[in-house]
Design a protein around this motif. Structure first.
Motif, PDB file in Angstrom:
ATOM      1  N   ASP A  25       1.133  -1.070  -0.086  1.00 17.07           N
ATOM      2  CA  ASP A  25      -0.065  -0.109   0.024  1.00 17.07           C
ATOM      3  C   ASP A  25       0.778   1.146   0.000  1.00 17.07           C
ATOM      4  O   ASP A  25       1.469   1.842   1.002  1.00 17.07           O
ATOM      5  CB  ASP A  25      -0.763  -0.107   1.126  1.00 17.07           C
ATOM      6  CG  ASP A  25      -1.927   1.127   1.125  1.00 17.07           C
ATOM      7  OD1 ASP A  25      -1.820   1.862   0.754  1.00 17.07           O
ATOM      8  OD2 ASP A  25      -2.738   1.020   2.126  1.00 17.07           O
ATOM      9  N   ASP A  27       0.338   4.324  -0.193  1.00 18.92           N
ATOM     10  CA  ASP A  27      -0.053   5.436   0.828  1.00 18.92           C
ATOM     11  C   ASP A  27       0.128   5.453   1.997  1.00 18.92           C
ATOM     12  O   ASP A  27       0.729   6.238   2.766  1.00 18.92           O
ATOM     13  CB  ASP A  27      -1.741   5.614   0.534  1.00 18.92           C
ATOM     14  CG  ASP A  27      -2.206   6.101  -1.058  1.00 18.92           C
ATOM     15  OD1 ASP A  27      -1.366   6.958  -1.457  1.00 18.92           O
ATOM     16  OD2 ASP A  27      -3.410   5.889  -1.146  1.00 18.92           O
ATOM     17  N   SER A  28       0.261   4.001   2.634  1.00 23.83           N
ATOM     18  CA  SER A  28       0.623   3.547   3.611  1.00 23.83           C
ATOM     19  C   SER A  28       1.967   3.908   3.943  1.00 23.83           C
ATOM     20  O   SER A  28       2.492   4.464   5.169  1.00 23.83           O
ATOM     21  CB  SER A  28       0.327   2.345   4.350  1.00 23.83           C
ATOM     22  OG  SER A  28       0.597   1.997   5.525  1.00 23.83           O
ATOM     23  N   ARG A  30       3.903   5.874   2.221  1.00 25.13           N
ATOM     24  CA  ARG A  30       4.239   7.329   2.095  1.00 25.13           C
ATOM     25  C   ARG A  30       4.082   8.097   3.499  1.00 25.13           C
ATOM     26  O   ARG A  30       4.843   8.851   4.104  1.00 25.13           O
ATOM     27  CB  ARG A  30       3.448   7.956   1.241  1.00 25.13           C
ATOM     28  CG  ARG A  30       4.043   7.649  -0.379  1.00 25.13           C
ATOM     29  CD  ARG A  30       2.931   8.303  -1.481  1.00 25.13           C
ATOM     30  NE  ARG A  30       3.302   8.122  -2.593  1.00 25.13           N
ATOM     31  CZ  ARG A  30       2.803   8.081  -3.714  1.00 25.13           C
ATOM     32  NH1 ARG A  30       1.318   7.920  -3.506  1.00 25.13           N
ATOM     33  NH2 ARG A  30       3.221   8.144  -4.989  1.00 25.13           N
TER      34      ARG A  30
END
Length: 411
Positions: A25, A27-28, A30
């Motif tokens: 993931d 986004d996680s 980041r």
């Protein structure tokens, strides 16, 4: 001499731990990297899990490699350089080895020709995928792979020192083929320096690769023997940095304190910040230090079972990405440290014979003499017994006094 030391963290994803590669993931990741960058860190060390990336000897999963590249690119966007460990190997008490090396397909990790071919192809592939990416520092062959080579591992892949030397040479060459000119190295846990029958030797650690890596964990008998606020406990990382220099052929070979952390209950949570500050301060007093990389970034989630208790709380950040008091200490040091250590002019003699490494372990005469000198303010380094009278070698390192453990420990 550099004006600053690199400060970084060993990246432990807050969601899914290293199993996040199965459900990557971005986004996680980041968000995790944002919380790391906020500490003032300038690099991370990351850990692909070998069986997830190369589940079959001739299958290196393109999607997994793409995810690794995306992680490295996301780190670069946040000003974080990345070192990538290849052969995981062993992490936080768990072994992660592909099925094509175990049980019905049991083959030696260090000597089997087909396994060697597979490992070299894997390391070369990862390095090539990252070559030229902004922020890519280079490869570490794997995390503490020496623990597979002898006891106390319950099922070791035994090899001779000569076979390990050949393995290191070939695997580092594979990394260089994939990413020419990057900083490729190998890293072992402290049995390399302390365990008499370990086929990975101090000479290999200090002579193979772009720099020497040391991993400092005070649960090796140091804190048990001497206590959490003792000179040996607070200076253990610095000791390994200086111990490694005895075997280096270059007078000023860089040394990376690649893993160091505050393990409970020997270092209680309430004392972790003080231990962090003392450890960093001591390491910064060592010449030729490349960097300090804390273990680790984020706590292991309590939703994950069967980790040793100490592993759950080693993060500078909580599992919810909140900084702990130790993170504040780390951040101050990362942003405001000065690095101008004076030469260490007193050298303690250590035996070159790898069968005498236990002298350097907690309770050994070299270990105890080093910390007697440290407590007395002598700021020691080390020199091999065969070099103790080599004037050119001593001068190149700035050593003006050589002492033996017996002389230091004499009543």
């Amino acid at each position: 001499m550099p004006s600053a030391v690199r400060f970084g963290v060993n990246y432990t994803p807050s969601e899914g731990w290293f199993h996040h590669w199965l459900d990557f993931d971005l986004d996680s990741v980041r968000a995790d990297l944002d919380s790391v960058a906020a500490l003032g860190a300038d690099h991370v060390r990351v850990f692909p899990l070998w069986p997830y990336f190369q589940p079959n000897r001739t299958l290196i999963r393109p999607r997994a490699v793409e995810d690794l590249v995306r992680l490295v690119d996301a780190a670069a966007e946040r000003g974080l350089d990345v070192n990538v460990d290849g052969l995981q190997g062993h992490l936080s008490s768990f072994d992660y080895l592909p099925a094509w090396t175990r049980t019905w397909h049991r083959r030696n990790l260090f000597t089997d020709p087909e396994v060697l071919d597979g490992q070299a192809a894997y390391l070369r592939t990862l390095a090539a995928a990252l070559a030229g990416r902004p922020g890519f520092l280079g490869m570490t062959l794997g995390n503490e792979v020496n623990q597979f080579s002898t006891g106390p591992h319950p099922d070791p892949d035994r090899a001779t020192t000569e076979q390990i030397d050949a393995w290191l040479t070939r695997m580092l060459a594979a990394c260089e083929e994939g990413a020419p000119g990057a900083l490729h190295l190998h890293a072992e846990y402290d049995a390399t320096w302390y365990q008499d029958d370990m086929p990975f030797t101090p000479a290999q650690a200090a002579r193979h690769g772009a720099m020497t890596a040391v991993h400092s964990w005070v649960f090796d008998g140091t804190a048990q023997r001497h206590g959490r606020t003792s000179v040996p406990t607070e200076h253990h990382g610095a000791y390994l940095i200086e111990l490694s220099k005895a075997w280096a052929e270059e007078a000023h070979r860089p040394v990376w304190l690649q893993e160091v952390g505050a393990p409970a209950p020997l270092i209680p949570a309430a004392h972790a910040a003080a231990f962090t500050e003392a450890t960093i301060t001591a390491a910064l007093d060592c010449p030729d230090l490349w960097g300090i990389t804390w273990w680790c970034s984020h706590d292991v989630s309590r939703d994950l079972a069967d980790f040793p208790e100490l592993e759950y709380g080693l993060g500078l950040l909580t599992n919810g990405r909140r900084p702990k008091p130790s993170a504040e200490v780390f951040a101050r040091a990362a942003r405001a440290h000065t690095y101008a250590p004076k030469p260490r002019t007193t050298a303690l003699v250590v035996p070159a014979d790898p069968a005498a490494r236990s002298h350097c372990a907690p309770g050994g005469v070299v270990f105890e003499a080093f910390f007697r000198l440290t407590a007395d303010g002598a700021r020691p380094t080390t020199v091999l017994d065969g070099r103790a009278e080599d004037a050119a070698h001593l001068a190149a390192r700035g050593i003006t006094e050589v002492v033996t453990p017996d002389e230091v420990l004499a009543p």
